[in-house]
Scaffold this active site. Sequence first.
Site, mmCIF file in Angstrom:
data_model
loop_
_atom_site.group_PDB
_atom_site.id
_atom_site.type_symbol
_atom_site.label_atom_id
_atom_site.label_comp_id
_atom_site.label_asym_id
_atom_site.label_seq_id
_atom_site.Cartn_x
_atom_site.Cartn_y
_atom_site.Cartn_z
ATOM 1 N N ARG A 180 0.825 -1.206 0.000
ATOM 2 C CA ARG A 180 0.000 0.000 0.000
ATOM 3 C C ARG A 180 0.863 1.262 0.000
ATOM 4 O O ARG A 180 2.035 1.229 0.359
ATOM 5 C CB ARG A 180 -0.926 0.009 1.214
ATOM 6 N N HIS A 344 -9.023 -3.772 13.478
ATOM 7 C CA HIS A 344 -8.042 -4.432 12.614
ATOM 8 C C HIS A 344 -7.576 -5.684 13.358
ATOM 9 O O HIS A 344 -6.546 -5.684 14.027
ATOM 10 C CB HIS A 344 -6.851 -3.492 12.327
ATOM 11 N N SER A 362 0.643 -5.353 10.493
ATOM 12 C CA SER A 362 0.943 -6.245 9.385
ATOM 13 C C SER A 362 2.109 -7.187 9.726
ATOM 14 O O SER A 362 3.145 -6.739 10.224
ATOM 15 C CB SER A 362 1.299 -5.389 8.169
ATOM 16 N N LYS A 366 -1.973 -12.182 12.667
ATOM 17 C CA LYS A 366 -3.444 -12.228 12.728
ATOM 18 C C LYS A 366 -3.993 -13.386 11.886
ATOM 19 O O LYS A 366 -4.785 -14.197 12.366
ATOM 20 C CB LYS A 366 -4.062 -10.906 12.234
ATOM 21 N N THR A 367 -3.549 -13.439 10.633
ATOM 22 C CA THR A 367 -4.055 -14.488 9.744
ATOM 23 C C THR A 367 -3.552 -15.856 10.188
ATOM 24 O O THR A 367 -4.323 -16.816 10.309
ATOM 25 C CB THR A 367 -3.636 -14.203 8.282
ATOM 26 N N ASP A 381 -8.883 -10.514 9.400
ATOM 27 C CA ASP A 381 -8.276 -9.175 9.359
ATOM 28 C C ASP A 381 -9.165 -7.991 9.754
ATOM 29 O O ASP A 381 -8.658 -7.017 10.272
ATOM 30 C CB ASP A 381 -7.728 -8.935 7.942
HETATM 31 N N1 ATP Z 1 5.782 -17.237 16.229
HETATM 32 C C1 ATP Z 1 5.096 -16.800 15.167
HETATM 33 N N2 ATP Z 1 3.812 -16.398 15.316
HETATM 34 C C2 ATP Z 1 3.106 -15.932 14.274
HETATM 35 N N3 ATP Z 1 3.591 -15.843 13.023
HETATM 36 C C3 ATP Z 1 4.853 -16.257 12.797
HETATM 37 C C4 ATP Z 1 5.653 -16.738 13.855
HETATM 38 N N4 ATP Z 1 6.853 -17.058 13.341
HETATM 39 C C5 ATP Z 1 6.813 -16.784 12.028
HETATM 40 N N5 ATP Z 1 5.616 -16.304 11.666
HETATM 41 C C6 ATP Z 1 5.244 -15.852 10.313
HETATM 42 O O1 ATP Z 1 4.883 -14.477 10.373
HETATM 43 C C7 ATP Z 1 3.929 -14.171 9.405
HETATM 44 C C8 ATP Z 1 2.682 -13.559 10.043
HETATM 45 O O2 ATP Z 1 1.879 -13.030 8.996
HETATM 46 P P1 ATP Z 1 0.307 -12.911 8.975
HETATM 47 O O3 ATP Z 1 -0.148 -13.087 7.564
HETATM 48 O O4 ATP Z 1 -0.319 -13.806 9.982
HETATM 49 O O5 ATP Z 1 0.192 -11.384 9.376
HETATM 50 P P2 ATP Z 1 -1.076 -10.491 9.645
HETATM 51 O O6 ATP Z 1 -1.019 -10.039 11.059
HETATM 52 O O7 ATP Z 1 -2.270 -11.227 9.218
HETATM 53 O O8 ATP Z 1 -0.776 -9.222 8.700
HETATM 54 P P3 ATP Z 1 -1.660 -8.397 7.634
HETATM 55 O O9 ATP Z 1 -2.537 -7.462 8.395
HETATM 56 O O10 ATP Z 1 -0.642 -7.694 6.827
HETATM 57 O O11 ATP Z 1 -2.431 -9.389 6.837
HETATM 58 C C9 ATP Z 1 3.586 -15.449 8.678
HETATM 59 O O12 ATP Z 1 4.336 -15.508 7.509
HETATM 60 C C10 ATP Z 1 4.044 -16.523 9.695
HETATM 61 O O13 ATP Z 1 4.398 -17.725 9.086
HETATM 62 O O1 OAA Z 2 -3.531 -4.162 3.361
HETATM 63 C C1 OAA Z 2 -2.585 -4.846 3.071
HETATM 64 O O2 OAA Z 2 -1.854 -4.685 2.076
HETATM 65 C C2 OAA Z 2 -2.253 -6.009 3.912
HETATM 66 C C3 OAA Z 2 -2.798 -5.908 5.241
HETATM 67 O O3 OAA Z 2 -3.696 -6.632 5.599
HETATM 68 C C4 OAA Z 2 -2.236 -4.900 6.138
HETATM 69 O O4 OAA Z 2 -1.255 -4.238 5.777
HETATM 70 O O5 OAA Z 2 -2.778 -4.758 7.244
HETATM 71 CA CA CA Z 3 -3.568 -10.949 7.375
HETATM 72 MN MN MN Z 4 -4.390 -6.259 7.655
#
Ligand code: ATP
Ligand code: OAA
Ligand code: CA
Ligand code: MN
Length: 662
Positions: A180, A344, A362, A366-367, A381
């Site tokens: 973004r 979020h 990010s 979360k995911t 998310d």
């Molecule tokens: N101990 C851990 N706990 C959680 N995630 C981990 C850990 N170690 C490594 N990871 C990695 O960190 C990343 C976490 O990314 P995730 O997609 O869950 O982020 P998010 O919070 O959903 O972000 P976004 O809002 O950008 O989608 C993944 O690639 C996951 O495999």
């Molecule tokens: O919006 C994006 O590109 C990915 C996301 O979920 C974040 O940054 O929180």
């Molecule tokens: Ca996510």
């Molecule tokens: Mn997000």
Amino acid sequence: MVSNGNGEFSFDSKRRSGLPKIQTQKTDDDNVVCHDDSATPVKAQTLDELHSLQKKKSAPTTPIKSPHVFGVAVSEEERQKQQLQSISASLASLTRETGPKVVKGDPARQAETPKVAQSHATHYHHAPTLNISDSALKFTHILYNLSPAELYEQAIKYEKGSFITSSGALATLSGAKTGRSPRDKRVVRDETTEKDLWWGKGSPNIEMDEQTFLINRERAVDYLCSLEEVYVNDQFLNWDPNNRIKVRIVSARAYHSLFMHNMCIRPTAEELEEFGTPDFTIYNAGQFPCNRYTHYMTSSTSIDVNLARKEMVILGTQYAGEMKKGLFSLMHYLMPMRQILSLHSGCNMGKEGDVALFFGLSGTGKTTLSTDHNRYLIGDDEHCWSGHGVSNIEGGCYAKCIDLSREKEPDIWNAIKFGTVLENVVFEEHTREVDYADKSVTENTRAAYPIEYIPNAKIPCVGPHPKNVILLACDAFGVLPPVSKLNLAQTMYHFISGYTALVAGTEDGIKEPTATFSACFGAAFIMLHPTKYAAMLAEKMKKHGATGWLVNTGWSGGSYGSGRRIKLAYTRKIIDAIHSGALLNANYKKTEVFGLEIPTELEGVPSEILDPMNTWPDKKAHKDTLLKLGGLFRKNFEVFTNYKIGTDNNLTEEILAAGPNF
Ligand SMILES: Nc1ncnc2c1ncn2[C@@H]1O[C@H](COP(=O)(O)OP(=O)(O)OP(=O)(O)O)[C@@H](O)[C@H]1O
Ligand SMILES: O=C([O-])CC(=O)C(=O)O
Ligand SMILES: [Ca+2]
Ligand SMILES: [Mn+2]
């Protein structure tokens, strides 16, 4: 073969006409071999006829309830006309007299007779003059709510960089932008937003005026109407039926249409018939830059939100996440107006109906952590917390794919199949096998898939009030404990701080971690002052007795460079213990500086890692880093010290006191 009147053919086995058929079926008492020339002949005389047999017309869209306009039933033809007029109105120029001519369907399919809708801009009442430009003579084909299969074909035909991977996902490139562009996001400042929104230092709402918005809107609309075909998605946001928002997304790429098909809530055929006018429209002309002679434009990218017009315009970036997060910003305005908190966060629910929220910036998990084989996934998310409980805003998930492994994240791995959009990944040229470790295009590789691709998704994506509120931080300094139990004031302190630490570049050797503070774990998306959301969260957590937790998914045993990231398996054990309630009743001790309550033991996790101090070989380095991070927190929070949180003065005092103490 009989026609059923819908241009559809079926084989009626009882009415075999023509010559009596030679009996070729094997009977009990004959052992003759069956010859292959006895197979049913092709039911066509020409190749064209054969091809026309291949595609069955979609089931006639007979509504369960026939749609009504002011209480009067409308015919299917009338409804189609209204729909086309609505799309034509969406695409109308605001400066020219005649609207665009839009027709439904793919220009490649010549057999279809175009249905034309011509809209006239409403602010001109005289008859159109003959002085029209070429743009008014041209048709734009509308590809309306295409299916994933149709969008795959479109992408592969027209968009370079589209490929089918070995697991069936659609690999695509988002172009020059692979993330973004928050500094190019602007919001129209008018009388209403002037007083409602958060402006100034720290706010994500960079202002623009109405006139500039209209210039960019016209630029986007003209670009879109200059194309042979544009994609239109009519979809929903928010699984809470009382607070559902209708969105229309107009875009130029099949990639964008499929992405939003996956990420927003997909209407049923009946819901689509009654869709009517959208509550909000996105014009995504991302391939086309904005004009730097235009006031306020500081780059060739601009993402513009106009709340009064209920529109968003995208110029100069094709990164699809702008649409997802643009709509999220909208919800951060609309929902609090209805006393609903927008979050979020990820969200899942146990077999007993216990709901957990996962906040975090990010890449903090979360995911990853909301996708849990033992629990129902409500969403990964974006959520709402209303007086009735939680609801997912979206209809899909958007997972980071870097270093994705089948063993560690099987549910996400298996969701990457036909229908899923895979952004910016690298694959083996011949087998189309994806190499998830490859960062050649970007580190921010992503998969967007419908939520039902996760086997234990909870559909509809709603749940009762949360029991646990988990704040995730990926602490690359390695000083925050893997888990701490928070009181309400601490939860608010960390929610408002919104901390995580990322590591800038990894190319030229070891880099220092950089602390990021993003209020409400989503400062880029909030519209009101952070304390508004914080007050709502505090009120809801208190009312429903939710427990706050801080989980560090980042470094242990030292900062980035000397320590290591906490094993995902350990983090999962910690999360399991929060869900089960086991951690609530563990023995706790208090940490220095941050004053966090940490458990002394936890099943499945080595006790020595629970206190970061134990894992650092150099105790002085640990203390120095801890104090450094404490200082960063303190400095960040300075801007909030003059704000009152909610109506409760005591709470404000408590929150201010809940930060690091040294
Ligand atoms: N101990 C851990 N706990 C959680 N995630 C981990 C850990 N170690 C490594 N990871 C990695 O960190 C990343 C976490 O990314 P995730 O997609 O869950 O982020 P998010 O919070 O959903 O972000 P976004 O809002 O950008 O989608 C993944 O690639 C996951 O495999
Ligand atoms: O919006 C994006 O590109 C990915 C996301 O979920 C974040 O940054 O929180
Ligand atoms: Ca996510
Ligand atoms: Mn997000």
